[in-house]
Design a protein around this motif. Structure first.
Motif, short mmCIF file in Angstrom:
data_model
loop_
_atom_site.label_atom_id
_atom_site.label_comp_id
_atom_site.label_asym_id
_atom_site.label_seq_id
_atom_site.Cartn_x
_atom_site.Cartn_y
_atom_site.Cartn_z
N PHE A 10 1.58 12.53 6.44
CA PHE A 10 0.57 12.29 5.41
C PHE A 10 -0.59 13.28 5.53
O PHE A 10 -1.02 13.87 4.54
N ASN A 55 6.81 5.23 6.50
CA ASN A 55 5.97 4.12 6.95
C ASN A 55 6.55 2.79 6.48
O ASN A 55 6.67 1.85 7.26
N TYR A 56 6.93 2.74 5.22
CA TYR A 56 7.49 1.52 4.65
C TYR A 56 8.79 1.11 5.37
O TYR A 56 8.95 -0.03 5.77
N TRP A 74 0.82 -1.21 0.00
CA TRP A 74 0.00 0.00 0.00
C TRP A 74 0.85 1.26 0.00
O TRP A 74 0.43 2.29 -0.50
N ASP A 75 2.06 1.21 0.58
CA ASP A 75 2.93 2.38 0.55
C ASP A 75 3.40 2.66 -0.87
O ASP A 75 3.41 3.80 -1.32
N SER A 101 -2.90 2.31 4.54
CA SER A 101 -1.49 1.97 4.65
C SER A 101 -0.92 2.38 6.01
O SER A 101 -0.22 1.59 6.67
N PHE A 102 -1.23 3.58 6.45
CA PHE A 102 -0.68 4.06 7.71
C PHE A 102 -1.33 3.36 8.90
O PHE A 102 -0.67 3.10 9.90
N GLY A 133 0.55 4.12 -2.66
CA GLY A 133 0.36 5.51 -2.24
C GLY A 133 1.36 6.45 -2.88
O GLY A 133 1.01 7.56 -3.29
N ILE A 134 2.61 6.02 -2.96
CA ILE A 134 3.64 6.83 -3.60
C ILE A 134 3.29 7.01 -5.08
O ILE A 134 3.38 8.11 -5.62
N GLY A 176 -3.79 5.97 1.50
CA GLY A 176 -2.82 6.31 2.55
C GLY A 176 -3.32 5.96 3.93
O GLY A 176 -2.56 5.42 4.75
N HIS A 206 4.88 7.97 3.14
CA HIS A 206 4.81 6.57 2.70
C HIS A 206 6.17 5.89 2.82
O HIS A 206 6.25 4.74 3.27
#
Length: 130
Positions: free
Chosen positions: A78, A113-114, A7-8, A60-61, A11-12, A57, A110
């Motif tokens: 974010f 987070n990743y 998901w990151d 993902s977060f 999102g990117i 996002g 992102h």
């Protein structure tokens, strides 16, 4: 076959696509209104894209926070970026001044987070692909 979505990375990709749409599309497609196509400066389309980025996002977060790193920092970065995207819609004449830091904040969020998922969950890091 168990297919996992990162998901990151998604999102990117959405953030970069938004930046390309907002910054480059007007340069190449300025004749679209002549053909009745109004994708440039279309308020509904812009809001839709921001909401899509916000939905991707947020998931993902949430996942990164709940299952891996328990840090709210990526989500705050974010939210600041999403806030700037909405500000771009309100103060349209300053859109570039809002867009550039918005995209940077969202991509950094992102990426953070990743990386945080990988660092805090190295024992089973394949789960970070959500």
């Amino acid at each position: 076959m168990n297919m996992k979505i990162n998901w990151d990375a998604l999102g990117i990709t959405a953030s970069v696509a938004c930046a390309i749409h907002c910054a480059l599309l007007p340069l190449f497609l300025t004749s679209l209104p002549l053909f009745g196509v109004e994708i440039i400066d279309n308020f509904s389309f812009e809001i839709f894209m921001i909401i899509v980025a916000m939905a991707i996002g947020s998931y993902s977060f949430y996942h990164g926070f709940k299952k891996h790193h328990h840090s709210i920092v990526p989500f705050l970065l974010f939210l600041a970026g999403i806030g700037l995207l909405f500000a771009k819609q309100v103060w349209h004449e300053y859109q570039v001044w809002f867009l550039i830091p918005a995209v940077i904040l969202i991509v950094v969020a992102h990426f953070t987070n990743y990386r945080s998922c990988r660092v805090h969950n190295h024992a089973h890091s394949d789960d970070c692909d959500h």
